[in-house]
Scaffold this active site. Structure first.
Site, short mmCIF file in Angstrom:
data_model
loop_
_atom_site.label_atom_id
_atom_site.label_comp_id
_atom_site.label_asym_id
_atom_site.label_seq_id
_atom_site.Cartn_x
_atom_site.Cartn_y
_atom_site.Cartn_z
N TYR A 156 -0.44 -1.02 -19.11
CA TYR A 156 -0.96 -1.39 -20.44
C TYR A 156 -0.24 -0.56 -21.51
CZ TYR A 156 -4.02 -2.03 -24.45
OH TYR A 156 -4.50 -2.31 -25.71
N LYS A 160 2.16 -1.67 -24.70
CA LYS A 160 1.91 -1.32 -26.10
C LYS A 160 3.04 -0.45 -26.66
CE LYS A 160 -1.73 -3.73 -27.03
NZ LYS A 160 -1.70 -4.79 -28.06
P1 NAP Z 1 -10.93 -9.05 -27.05
O1 NAP Z 1 -12.26 -9.05 -27.73
O2 NAP Z 1 -10.91 -9.17 -25.57
O3 NAP Z 1 -10.02 -10.18 -27.70
C1 NAP Z 1 -8.76 -10.54 -27.14
C2 NAP Z 1 -8.32 -11.86 -27.71
O4 NAP Z 1 -7.05 -12.20 -27.13
C3 NAP Z 1 -9.28 -12.99 -27.36
O5 NAP Z 1 -9.45 -13.79 -28.51
C4 NAP Z 1 -8.54 -13.78 -26.29
O6 NAP Z 1 -8.86 -15.17 -26.41
C5 NAP Z 1 -7.07 -13.53 -26.69
N1 NAP Z 1 -6.15 -13.74 -25.59
C6 NAP Z 1 -6.03 -13.01 -24.45
N2 NAP Z 1 -5.09 -13.55 -23.65
C7 NAP Z 1 -4.60 -14.64 -24.30
C8 NAP Z 1 -3.64 -15.63 -23.98
N3 NAP Z 1 -2.96 -15.61 -22.82
N4 NAP Z 1 -3.39 -16.61 -24.87
C9 NAP Z 1 -4.06 -16.65 -26.05
N5 NAP Z 1 -4.99 -15.76 -26.41
C10 NAP Z 1 -5.26 -14.77 -25.53
O7 NAP Z 1 -10.15 -7.70 -27.37
P2 NAP Z 1 -9.76 -6.97 -28.76
O8 NAP Z 1 -10.19 -5.56 -28.61
O9 NAP Z 1 -10.19 -7.74 -29.94
O10 NAP Z 1 -8.17 -6.99 -28.61
C11 NAP Z 1 -7.31 -7.45 -29.60
C12 NAP Z 1 -6.02 -6.63 -29.59
O11 NAP Z 1 -6.33 -5.27 -29.90
C13 NAP Z 1 -5.30 -6.59 -28.24
O12 NAP Z 1 -3.92 -6.70 -28.45
C14 NAP Z 1 -5.64 -5.21 -27.69
O13 NAP Z 1 -4.65 -4.74 -26.81
C15 NAP Z 1 -5.69 -4.42 -28.98
N6 NAP Z 1 -6.44 -3.15 -28.89
C16 NAP Z 1 -7.77 -3.14 -28.56
C17 NAP Z 1 -8.44 -1.92 -28.48
C18 NAP Z 1 -9.89 -1.83 -28.11
O14 NAP Z 1 -10.36 -0.72 -27.80
N7 NAP Z 1 -10.65 -2.91 -28.14
C19 NAP Z 1 -7.75 -0.73 -28.78
C20 NAP Z 1 -6.41 -0.79 -29.12
C21 NAP Z 1 -5.77 -2.00 -29.19
P3 NAP Z 1 -9.12 -16.20 -25.20
O15 NAP Z 1 -9.69 -15.42 -24.06
O16 NAP Z 1 -10.07 -17.19 -25.79
O17 NAP Z 1 -7.77 -16.77 -24.95
#
Ligand code: NAP
Length: 257
Positions: A156, A160
């Site tokens: 992961y 990133k």
């Molecule tokens: P989340 O609630 O799980 O949302 C992830 C989103 O990505 C969902 O809308 C999902 O939609 C979409 N997705 C995943 N795989 C996909 C695919 N193959 N095609 C199209 N859409 C896809 O997580 P989040 O925390 O909001 O994450 C958003 C971003 O923030 C990510 O890049 C993550 O790495 C980053 N991030 C998160 C955190 C944290 O602690 N939450 C920290 C640092 C960075 P569907 O399942 O409907 O496709």
């Protein structure tokens, strides 16, 4: 700069940070393309936002790991939606927290294909029109994992770190244009992220935020809003946003019970 009548494509708009961006940007009058695999969530969201804020919303069912799926979605995009002003490359995920010696190649492929190849594939579709128009903004969602590595997170974190290299490389490739590139890098945010990481195991997911206060998805949406509303001559290259309880990927204050 205001978002009124700007067209913004948000990937991963069905949950978490992407969903919070959809709500916030619609409130600011933007026209939105909402992309994810779970179309039923996007359809409901589109209906809610268009009636509440009187803005146009286009839900798009796309799996960003499927090139054919991406090609189809973009070739059938109506002309009115083809001039995308701002792209939020947010869709992404982590799967598992295994050591490399115990890891699953299948899971690694999903992370790499989503967080790196998917991000590039969507950018590749959107960027040519931005270059033609000599305007636009690409916002990539990185992570504290773009800056640090933690045990059980090598793949992961690698994906990133790649996001960071891509963001920097993109800016270099776009030198001399008016196109902006930003990397917004959150620490711990309470979304579906941990549920996905631990294969819907609620107990494991909740333990991540145990006795500490994580960021909300809206905290990140507000940060992105700041980055995309700066004057034309200002490019926000990178913002790292952490909860006050998080000092590094592994040093977390858990005395908030
Ligand atoms: P989340 O609630 O799980 O949302 C992830 C989103 O990505 C969902 O809308 C999902 O939609 C979409 N997705 C995943 N795989 C996909 C695919 N193959 N095609 C199209 N859409 C896809 O997580 P989040 O925390 O909001 O994450 C958003 C971003 O923030 C990510 O890049 C993550 O790495 C980053 N991030 C998160 C955190 C944290 O602690 N939450 C920290 C640092 C960075 P569907 O399942 O409907 O496709």
């Amino acid at each position: 700069m205001t978002l009124k009548n700007k067209t913004i494509l948000i990937t991963g708009a069905s949950s978490g940070i992407g969903l919070a961006c959809a709500n916030l940007f619609a409130k600011h009058g933007a026209k939105l393309i909402l992309l994810a695999r779970r179309k039923y969530i996007l359809d409901e969201l589109a209906e809610k936002l268009s009636s509440k804020y009187k803005v146009e919303i286009l839900p798009l069912k796309v799996d960003i790991t499927e090139q054919k799926n991406i090609d189809e979605a973009f070739t059938t995009l109506a002309e009115a939606w083809q001039n995308i002003d701002i792209l939020i490359n947010n869709a992404g995920l982590a799967i598992g927290k295994d050591k490399i010696q115990d890891g699953s190649i299948k899971d690694w492929r999903v992370m790499i294909n989503t967080n790196i190849v998917g991000l590039l594939a969507i950018t590749n579709k959107v960027l040519p029109t931005m270059v033609e128009n000599n305007t636009g903004h690409i916002v990539n969602i990185g992570s504290i994992a773009s800056h640090e590595v933690y045990p059980g997170g090598a793949v992961y974190c690698a994906s990133k770190h790649a996001e960071k290299a891509i963001s920097k490389g993109l800016k270099l490739d776009l030198t001399g244009t008016n196109i902006k590139v930003s990397s917004i890098d959150p620490g711990m945010v309470e979304t579906e992220f941990s549920l996905v990481r631990f294969n819907k195991n609620n107990k494991q997911a909740q333990a991540i935020y145990q006795d500490m206060q994580p960021l909300t998805a809206n905290d990140i949406a507000e940060t992105i809003l700041f980055a995309i509303t700066r004057p034309a001559h200002v490019n926000i290259s990178e913002i790292l946003v952490l909860p006050v309880d998080q000092s590094s990927t592994t040093l977390i204050n858990r005395n908030r019970s």
